[in-house]
Scaffold this active site. Sequence first.
Site, PDB file in Angstrom:
ATOM      1  N   GLY A  53     -11.180  64.646 -41.862  1.00  0.00           N
ATOM      2  CA  GLY A  53     -12.053  63.668 -41.705  1.00  0.00           C
ATOM      3  C   GLY A  53     -12.150  63.145 -40.166  1.00  0.00           C
ATOM      4  O   GLY A  53     -10.969  62.916 -39.619  1.00  0.00           O
ATOM      5  N   THR A  54     -13.036  62.620 -39.668  1.00  0.00           N
ATOM      6  CA  THR A  54     -13.062  61.771 -38.572  1.00  0.00           C
ATOM      7  C   THR A  54     -14.489  60.970 -38.636  1.00  0.00           C
ATOM      8  O   THR A  54     -15.371  61.349 -39.333  1.00  0.00           O
ATOM      9  CB  THR A  54     -13.567  62.684 -37.236  1.00  0.00           C
ATOM     10  OG1 THR A  54     -14.678  63.602 -37.473  1.00  0.00           O
ATOM     11  CG2 THR A  54     -12.423  63.874 -37.037  1.00  0.00           C
ATOM     12  N   THR A  55     -14.863  59.768 -37.860  1.00  0.00           N
ATOM     13  CA  THR A  55     -13.888  59.300 -36.772  1.00  0.00           C
ATOM     14  C   THR A  55     -13.818  57.784 -37.206  1.00  0.00           C
ATOM     15  O   THR A  55     -14.472  57.355 -38.111  1.00  0.00           O
ATOM     16  CB  THR A  55     -15.117  59.209 -35.585  1.00  0.00           C
ATOM     17  OG1 THR A  55     -15.140  60.499 -35.243  1.00  0.00           O
ATOM     18  CG2 THR A  55     -14.354  58.384 -34.406  1.00  0.00           C
ATOM     19  N   ASP A  70     -16.667  56.689 -40.422  1.00  0.00           N
ATOM     20  CA  ASP A  70     -17.916  57.597 -40.887  1.00  0.00           C
ATOM     21  C   ASP A  70     -17.549  58.328 -42.071  1.00  0.00           C
ATOM     22  O   ASP A  70     -16.711  57.988 -42.551  1.00  0.00           O
ATOM     23  CB  ASP A  70     -18.260  58.694 -39.545  1.00  0.00           C
ATOM     24  CG  ASP A  70     -17.378  59.853 -39.816  1.00  0.00           C
ATOM     25  OD1 ASP A  70     -16.062  59.685 -39.493  1.00  0.00           O
ATOM     26  OD2 ASP A  70     -17.976  61.093 -39.888  1.00  0.00           O
ATOM     27  N   LYS A  86     -12.980  56.980 -45.911  1.00  0.00           N
ATOM     28  CA  LYS A  86     -11.822  57.153 -44.935  1.00  0.00           C
ATOM     29  C   LYS A  86     -11.224  55.741 -44.717  1.00  0.00           C
ATOM     30  O   LYS A  86     -10.164  55.835 -43.841  1.00  0.00           O
ATOM     31  CB  LYS A  86     -12.299  57.825 -43.656  1.00  0.00           C
ATOM     32  CG  LYS A  86     -12.921  59.034 -43.912  1.00  0.00           C
ATOM     33  CD  LYS A  86     -13.519  59.493 -42.446  1.00  0.00           C
ATOM     34  CE  LYS A  86     -14.591  60.718 -42.623  1.00  0.00           C
ATOM     35  NZ  LYS A  86     -15.029  61.260 -41.622  1.00  0.00           N
TER      36      LYS A  86
END
EC number: 3.4.25.1
Length: 281
Positions: A53-55, A70, A86
């Site tokens: 997972g990002t960001t 995101d 997230k």
Amino acid sequence: MEANTRSTGHLPAAFLTPGSSSFMDFLASHSPELLPGNRPLPAVQGAVEIPHGTTIVAASFPGGVVLAGDRRATMGNIIAQRDIEKVFPADEYSAVGIAGTAGLAVEMVKLFQLELEHFEKVEGVQLSLEGKANRLSTMIRGNLGMAMQGLAVVPLFAGWDVDRQKGRIFSYDVTGGRSEEHGFAATGSGSVFARGSLKKLFREDLTEGQALTLVVQALYDAADDDSATGGPDLARRIYPIVTVITDEGFRKLTEAECSEIVRAIHDRRLQEPDGPRAALL
């Protein structure tokens, strides 16, 4: 754990024995195998694709701090999930955003939430924001073995400091090293691009609404250049998770509130796709 033979209850004796106010210390003493960092990993040959997972981005303003992320999780060049969450509340006055190995990161957040709740129940008071940041640092350090095997978790922690009466942001590295960020911060694969956007538009006197727009704008910019970062998806109605923490506590923006911010940025980009965007703030 041995059964409690002195009462008719079903709780093991360990749960009724006075000890540390740290839940992680409790686990380390009685069931160390339950700690994520103590689990042995099977030997594998070749690369194993695991959702990442990002960001995550954060920005402070005079009345608090904003933390956003995101919604995309990737496995190599594959989009594993388009609507992953997230950003989570750690307690009433703090939140944590996860970047890295998604499954381990979510488990770490749940353990962190339990750690803070356990401390408050045992001690009768909330841990200070500085103390919360230090506890999270210890948990990340405990995951170092897995991080060295490619299963890293690098969160961003933010909250309202009730003692100093201001919002604060903390970033980490895979060894648990903690740094306090002033003004704004970003982590994850799109953090370089998000940080550039934050640096360009950040001001010390932002209002809450402007800070909210700023972090969404930063995620938009990160998604432009980083394939692992998912931009707002108007067709599927998938918007960033955006939270704000003030002296009134943690609040997660509703889908309608996020939609309004995203559409304002989207409309502006349609008018001036390569022009100045500072007017958004």
